[in-house]
Design an enzyme around this catalytic site. Structure first.
Site, short mmCIF file in Angstrom:
data_model
loop_
_atom_site.label_atom_id
_atom_site.label_comp_id
_atom_site.label_asym_id
_atom_site.label_seq_id
_atom_site.Cartn_x
_atom_site.Cartn_y
_atom_site.Cartn_z
N CYS A 1 0.84 -1.21 0.00
CA CYS A 1 0.00 0.00 0.00
C CYS A 1 0.88 1.25 0.00
O CYS A 1 2.10 1.18 0.11
CB CYS A 1 -0.90 0.00 1.22
SG CYS A 1 0.04 0.12 2.77
N ALA B 1 3.21 1.56 2.84
CA ALA B 1 4.38 0.68 2.69
C ALA B 1 5.43 1.36 1.82
O ALA B 1 6.63 1.31 2.12
CB ALA B 1 3.97 -0.65 2.08
N ARG C 1 12.82 -5.00 5.79
CA ARG C 1 13.38 -4.72 4.46
C ARG C 1 14.89 -4.82 4.39
O ARG C 1 15.47 -4.76 3.33
CB ARG C 1 12.90 -3.34 3.97
CG ARG C 1 13.18 -3.07 2.50
CD ARG C 1 12.22 -2.04 1.97
NE ARG C 1 12.62 -1.47 0.71
CZ ARG C 1 13.20 -0.28 0.56
NH1 ARG C 1 13.51 0.43 1.63
NH2 ARG C 1 13.49 0.18 -0.63
N HIS D 1 5.66 5.98 -2.85
CA HIS D 1 6.95 6.53 -3.29
C HIS D 1 6.76 7.97 -3.75
O HIS D 1 7.50 8.87 -3.36
CB HIS D 1 7.53 5.74 -4.47
CG HIS D 1 7.65 4.25 -4.25
ND1 HIS D 1 7.53 3.36 -5.29
CD2 HIS D 1 7.87 3.51 -3.14
CE1 HIS D 1 7.69 2.13 -4.83
NE2 HIS D 1 7.88 2.18 -3.53
FE1 ICE Z 1 12.81 0.29 -6.31
MO1 ICE Z 1 10.59 -4.95 -2.42
FE2 ICE Z 1 10.92 -0.53 -4.90
FE3 ICE Z 1 13.29 -1.17 -4.27
FE4 ICE Z 1 12.16 -2.13 -6.31
FE5 ICE Z 1 11.37 -4.05 -4.87
FE6 ICE Z 1 10.09 -2.53 -3.35
FE7 ICE Z 1 12.49 -3.09 -2.85
C1 ICE Z 1 11.66 -2.20 -4.41
S1 ICE Z 1 10.91 -0.53 -7.05
S2 ICE Z 1 9.29 -4.30 -4.20
S3 ICE Z 1 12.43 0.81 -4.19
S4 ICE Z 1 11.82 -4.11 -7.04
S5 ICE Z 1 10.85 -2.92 -1.39
S6 ICE Z 1 14.22 -1.40 -6.23
S7 ICE Z 1 12.63 -5.16 -3.47
S8 ICE Z 1 14.43 -2.05 -2.63
#
Ligand code: ICE
Length: 475
Positions: free
Chosen positions: A60, A63, A94, A193
């Site tokens: 969401c 998040a 994360r 974002h």
């Molecule tokens: Fe960019 Mo989970 Fe977003 Fe990043 Fe990307 Fe993914 Fe999100 Fe994580 C993402 S778009 S879904 S900021 S693919 S948290 S790179 S892995 S670090």
């Protein structure tokens, strides 16, 4: 790729859609296509509302704001404003690593929440928020700021966090930054974002200057969140190149550096999806050019280093060649070790908004073939950047559901699925090797020259683990 053509993939898409009742079938159909790079009109529909009842892996807006953009800033406290669950379940998941002393000058391991109760929903939570800001000021004197991240109820009851933030900021002489990122906004974390980029634009950028003189090689590293140490690995290469990394957005980030980023000469953007907004704002407002780059795998690193160096003088360009020359034998040794074990293995990728297309080159360096690539929340511009990375006829898809992913993994007989925690155990239990490509499965870094050997080892470990002899894939 061998045996994968536009027509066979289109037939697979038809068989997949047959799994749905008619209404859902029609809604899902535009979100998957056989890749046909260079051809107009084959594009995959994206950034649309998930069909209710169809399982989605999306997050969401909260998040996207709390977990992705704000959370990694290490020297601020980030308040999850609302009921306790959102903060609790996004707490420490994360793997955005930081340097410093937890609870003293960095706060990423802690959870700050206003823990809304019924009375806060009925009478409003503004007063509570003001008290929390005061408590933070007192308990954590080294905190460089507070972000206030709204959860759904805050918007539903009409609290004015912006007014509270403004007052607290003056009272405490500390940046208190409101972010109206209620989870219900938009269709995925992607809007979170964007909203966070906007709050950096409105409350952070340009509010400070760097302590020392700006120089010709000053750059900012944008959209690297230091997952498993990625930003540290990226920074090393950029410094070896002779550039000064003045700020990282936002992995292991420091708010005062982010605030002074308007002084850099070039913005280097790794995650385009989550930070393109601010790159464009800084270009319009301060005339700072930006460029995308990709530090996954030696092929892409070398190409990116040359492209970055081309923006600077001869010294930097020579450095780029020196770096490539220095690391190529080391990377070749990794390829020599792992490629024979991975050659021709097939992978299906499904991750957020950037990584699927950014990691393709690294897989290919190891001899893997990517048969399908999809995103949870990417937009049109991400898909446009993806078609050219993928072989003709391979599958490209948006906001996939579990049943679709299972179908594709089976029919393509994939040797690896690279996706998230919600997918992981479905595939592992089905006997299909899996890597968690958000948190790097508790590994990392995967960026840079430091990351590639780790990536290669992990992919080999996943695919060639002897444990697979004990479980049978259903194909
Ligand atoms: Fe960019 Mo989970 Fe977003 Fe990043 Fe990307 Fe993914 Fe999100 Fe994580 C993402 S778009 S879904 S900021 S693919 S948290 S790179 S892995 S670090």
């Amino acid at each position: 790729l061998d045996g994968i053509q536009k027509q066979t993939t289109e037939e697979l898409i038809d068989r997949t859609l047959e799994l749905y009742p008619e209404k859902a079938r029609n809604k899902r159909a535009p979100h998957m296509a056989a890749n046909d790079p260079g051809v107009q009109g084959c594009s995959v529909k994206s950034n649309r509302k998930t069909v209710p009842g169809v399982m989605s892996a999306r997050g969401c807006a909260y998040a996207g704001a709390k977990g992705v953009v704000w959370g990694p800033i290490r020297d601020m406290t980030h308040v999850s404003h609302g009921p306790v669950g959102c903060g609790y379940y996004s707490w420490g998941t994360r793997r955005n690593l930081v340097d410093g002393h937890q609870g003293v000058d960095v706060f990423s391991a802690m959870q700050f929440t206003s823990d809304f109760q019924e009375k806060d929903v009925v009478y409003g939570g503004d007063k509570k928020l003001a008290v929390i800001c005061r408590e933070i000021r007192e308990l954590f004197p080294l905190a460089k700021g507070i972000s206030v991240l709204s959860e759904c109820p805050v918007g539903l009851i009409g609290d004015d966090i912006n007014a509270v933030a403004k007052k607290s900021c003056q009272e405490l002489n500390l940046p208190v930054i409101p972010c109206n990122c209620e989870g219900f906004r938009g269709v995925s974390q992607s809007l979170g974002h964007h909203i966070s980029n906007d709050s950096i634009r409105d409350f952070v950028i340009g509010t400070r200057e760097f302590d020392d003189e700006p120089g010709p090689y000053d750059i900012a590293l944008i959209g690297d969140y230091n997952i498993g140490g990625d930003a540290w690995a990226s920074r090393k290469i950029l410094e070896e190149l002779g550039l000064r990394v003045r700020a990282i957005w936002t992995g292991d980030g420091q708010i005062e550096h982010i605030a002074a980023t308007h002084q850099v000469k070039l913005n280097l953007i790794h995650c385009y999806r989550s930070m393109n907004y601010m790159a464009k704002v800084m270009e319009e407002r301060y005339g700072i050019p930006w460029m995308e780059f990709n530090f996954f795998g030696p092929t892409k690193i070398a190409a990116s280093l040359r492209a970055i160096a081309a923006r600077f003088d001869r010294t930097i360009q020579d450095n780029a060649e020196k770096i490539i020359e220095k690391y190529t034998p080391m990377m070749q040794a990794i390829v020599d070790e792992y490629r024979p074990r991975l050659e021709g293995k097939r992978a299906l990728l499904f991750v957020g908004g950037l990584r699927p297309r950014h990691t393709i080159g690294a897989y290919e360096d190891l001899g893997l073939e990517i048969v399908g690539t999809g995103y949870e929340f990417a937009h049109n511009d991400d898909y446009e950047r993806t078609y050219e990375e993928m072989a003709r006829g391979t599958l490209i898809f948006d906001d996939a559901s579990e049943i679709e992913l299972e179908k594709w993994a089976r029919e393509y007989k994939v040797d690896l699925v690279g996706s998230g925690i919600k997918e992981k155990y479905v595939f592992q239990k089905a006997g299909i090797p899996f890597r968690q490509m958000h948190s790097w499965d508790y590994s990392g870094p995967y960026h840079g020259y430091e990351g590639f050997p780790v990536f290669a080892r992990d992919i080999d470990m996943a695919i060639n683990s002897p444990t697979w002899g004990l479980v049978k894939a259903p194909f």
